[in-house]
Write a protein that holds these residues in place. Structure first.
Motif, PDB file in Angstrom:
ATOM      1  N   ARG A  88       9.571 -13.269 -20.340  1.00 43.37           N
ATOM      2  CA  ARG A  88      10.376 -12.039 -20.284  1.00 43.37           C
ATOM      3  C   ARG A  88      11.465 -12.138 -19.230  1.00 43.37           C
ATOM      4  O   ARG A  88      12.580 -11.677 -19.429  1.00 43.37           O
ATOM      5  CB  ARG A  88       9.475 -10.828 -20.017  1.00 43.37           C
ATOM      6  N   LYS A  89      11.130 -12.787 -18.117  1.00 44.49           N
ATOM      7  CA  LYS A  89      12.099 -12.945 -17.031  1.00 44.49           C
ATOM      8  C   LYS A  89      13.244 -13.863 -17.476  1.00 44.49           C
ATOM      9  O   LYS A  89      14.402 -13.633 -17.203  1.00 44.49           O
ATOM     10  CB  LYS A  89      11.390 -13.556 -15.816  1.00 44.49           C
ATOM     11  N   ARG A  91      14.231 -14.402 -20.471  1.00 36.94           N
ATOM     12  CA  ARG A  91      15.009 -13.885 -21.594  1.00 36.94           C
ATOM     13  C   ARG A  91      14.850 -12.364 -21.622  1.00 36.94           C
ATOM     14  O   ARG A  91      14.087 -11.832 -22.417  1.00 36.94           O
ATOM     15  CB  ARG A  91      14.435 -14.497 -22.874  1.00 36.94           C
ATOM     16  N   PRO A  92      15.575 -11.687 -20.718  1.00 37.23           N
ATOM     17  CA  PRO A  92      15.310 -10.248 -20.563  1.00 37.23           C
ATOM     18  C   PRO A  92      15.578  -9.423 -21.817  1.00 37.23           C
ATOM     19  O   PRO A  92      14.878  -8.450 -22.064  1.00 37.23           O
ATOM     20  CB  PRO A  92      16.234  -9.822 -19.413  1.00 37.23           C
ATOM     21  N   THR A  94      15.294  -8.339 -25.570  1.00 37.97           N
ATOM     22  CA  THR A  94      14.267  -8.562 -26.587  1.00 37.97           C
ATOM     23  C   THR A  94      14.924  -9.146 -27.833  1.00 37.97           C
ATOM     24  O   THR A  94      15.927  -8.631 -28.312  1.00 37.97           O
ATOM     25  CB  THR A  94      13.585  -7.233 -26.953  1.00 37.97           C
ATOM     26  N   ASP A  98      10.906 -11.166 -31.900  1.00 34.00           N
ATOM     27  CA  ASP A  98       9.813 -10.614 -31.143  1.00 34.00           C
ATOM     28  C   ASP A  98       9.462  -9.187 -31.514  1.00 34.00           C
ATOM     29  O   ASP A  98       8.290  -8.840 -31.584  1.00 34.00           O
ATOM     30  CB  ASP A  98      10.168 -10.685 -29.659  1.00 34.00           C
ATOM     31  N   GLU A 143       6.526 -15.256 -29.250  1.00 30.70           N
ATOM     32  CA  GLU A 143       5.557 -15.497 -28.167  1.00 30.70           C
ATOM     33  C   GLU A 143       4.181 -14.870 -28.405  1.00 30.70           C
ATOM     34  O   GLU A 143       3.170 -15.413 -27.970  1.00 30.70           O
ATOM     35  CB  GLU A 143       6.131 -15.030 -26.826  1.00 30.70           C
TER      36      GLU A 143
END
Lengths: 203, 84
Positions: A88-89, A91-92, A94, A98, A143
């Motif tokens: 998440r960090k 690839r802030p 969304t 996903d 993910e």
């Protein structure tokens, strides 16, 4: 993984902050945690950060470990959360893939490729190039599917253990596992049917 | 059931089928369908092989590279345990 605490480790010693014991814990579990992080992130530096944070957190929170799960499940839980946070960090925003996972979890997923590539010889199925492709295919999974596949099929956790690590229902684990496996089968089918094509051309 | 309805119902229990955790009755039903549906048969075989290949690439022991282990021990302030 039937035992909650492996016989060579003492939970009392770990909880009392015994450094010898903690070193034994690190040596017993750093291998699988690092491998899981590598498969999840596909990057050595990120995997190393996850590995360090996993054991820093384990050190900090071992006193609150309540033996409801096994020690290894507890560590996988910390490591999986660290890895998902890292993603998440990294690839802030969304991504489309996903957000779609949640919505179509119960939906249909029909196979599209029907080439039988099982006949390829083992050295071709597991060539250096094929192994790279196998790793890349995992990276392409959304993910939420990737983590389930890695825990269940690569780290060999049971459905129940995977459920405990990820705080999911059994049904969600099973659905995500099936989708991950089918997705990988499609990716591998594309890759290996080209290899079959190459072999026919050479003849 | 139509042939495609059989294919769809196979898909739902595919994971359990390849893991061998399905009831005997359902297994027999699937095997009957597989014997006259070539596409489903290929999906089952290649799915099994997919899982097998991933098992094969992770069957080697999970080692942490030496330099990664050293930095891990430093970050945990356990450097005095590093064996040189």
């Amino acid at each position: 993984m039937s035992e909650k605490i492996p016989p060579e480790l003492s939970l009392d010693a770990l909880k009392s902050g015994n450094r010898d014991e903690f070193t034994r814990l690190v040596d017993a579990y750093s291998g699988p945690m690092y491998r899981m992080a590598m498969k999840m992130l596909g990057d050595g530096q990120d995997a190393e950060d996850v590995l360090q944070n996993t054991f820093l957190n384990a050190f900090k929170h071992i006193r609150s470990f309540e033996e409801r799960s096994s020690l290894s499940t507890w560590l996988y839980r910390i490591a999986a959360n660290e890895a998902l946070m890292m993603i998440r960090k990294r690839r802030p925003e969304t991504t489309m893939t996903d957000t779609s996972v949640e919505g179509d979890e119960g939906g249909e997923y029909s196979p599209l490729q029907f080439v039988d590539w099982c006949c390829l010889p083992e050295d071709e199925l597991l060539s250096v190039e094929a192994r790279r492709h196998l790793d890349r295919a995992i990276q392409r999974l959304p993910e939420k599917l990737r983590i389930v596949f890695i825990l269940r099929d690569l780290e060999d956790l049971s459905i129940e253990e995977t459920r405990q690590v990820l705080d999911l229902s059994q049904t969600a684990v099973k659905t995500r596992l099936l989708r991950a496996r089918l997705n990988l089968r499609e990716q591998l089918s594309s890759y290996y049917s080209e290899r079959i094509g190459d072999r026919i051309e050479k003849k | 059931m139509t042939q495609s309805a059989h294919c769809k119902s196979l898909l739902d229990s595919l994971s359990e089928y390849v893991d061998g955790t399905l009831s005997e009755e359902l297994c027999n039903e699937i095997q009957r369908h597989l014997s006259d549906c070539q596409n489903c048969s290929i999906v089952v075989d290649t799915l099994r092989k997919t899982i097998y290949l991933y098992h094969a690439i992770t069957s080697e022991p999970a080692d942490v590279p030496r330099d990664v282990r050293e930095r891990l021990f430093h970050s945990l302030k356990l450097e005095d345990y590093l064996q040189h």
